[in-house]
Enzyme design. Structure first.
Site, short mmCIF file in Angstrom:
data_model
loop_
_atom_site.label_atom_id
_atom_site.label_comp_id
_atom_site.label_asym_id
_atom_site.label_seq_id
_atom_site.Cartn_x
_atom_site.Cartn_y
_atom_site.Cartn_z
N THR A 110 32.87 35.99 38.71
CA THR A 110 34.41 36.15 38.69
C THR A 110 34.88 37.67 39.12
OG1 THR A 110 35.77 34.69 37.79
CG2 THR A 110 36.99 36.59 38.36
N CYS A 111 34.05 38.79 38.35
CA CYS A 111 33.75 40.27 37.83
C CYS A 111 33.16 40.50 39.48
CB CYS A 111 33.59 40.59 36.35
SG CYS A 111 33.96 40.19 35.55
#
Length: 160
Positions: free
Chosen positions: A47-48
């Site tokens: 996600t990052c």
């Protein structure tokens, strides 16, 4: 205890990461500036890397035009942050902060225990807006969420 709106950011040593790596004090880093600081649980995590940091890379010019500095924080060492910035094509003005020992993250009260996932101590996903080192807005994500700390959400919040 989690930092609150109206409180000064703690003064802790970190590393700023760009073409070179430099130690710095957060007190000096935030002094006299309008800053959006967003934190990710880890460099190179899905996600990052796929959503959170890319949103700030894409909207960096909007923050710059508004006179707001952008900084990304992760509990990773400076060399990992440097490699991640290169892989993500982070523009030179978007400052990457390596909080290798989680000193700043713990001082903010925004740590995350990721030991169940083999990640150790990390930063919770959050974003804050500070003026001259004082927190004016704090958006902390619920576990598994990515809404309040996105570039779009922070731009909308600081433009109000």
């Amino acid at each position: 205890m989690t930092i609150q709106i109206g409180q000064p950011l703690p003064d802790v040593e970190l590393s700023t990461v760009g073409e070179n790596i430099h130690p710095c004090r957060t007190g000096e880093l935030f002094a006299g500036s309008r800053v959006v600081l967003f934190a990710v649980p880890g460099a190179f995590t899905p996600t990052c890397s796929n959503r959170h940091l890319p949103g700030y890379v894409e909207r960096y010019a909007d923050f710059h035009e508004a006179g707001v500095k952008v900084m990304c924080l992760a509990v990773n060492d400076a060399y990992v942050m440097q490699a991640w910035a290169l892989a993500q094509q982070v523009p030179p003005g978007l400052l990457m902060l390596a909080d290798g020992n989680a000193s700043f993250t713990r001082a903010l009260g925004l740590e995350l225990d990721g030991t169940a996932f083999g990640m150790g101590l990390r930063a919770r996903r959050f974003a804050l807006y500070a003026e001259d080192g004082v927190v004016r807005l704090l958006q902390v994500e619920a576990p598994g969420e990515l809404r309040a700390s996105t570039a779009e959400a922070m731009l909308a919040a600081i433009r109000r």
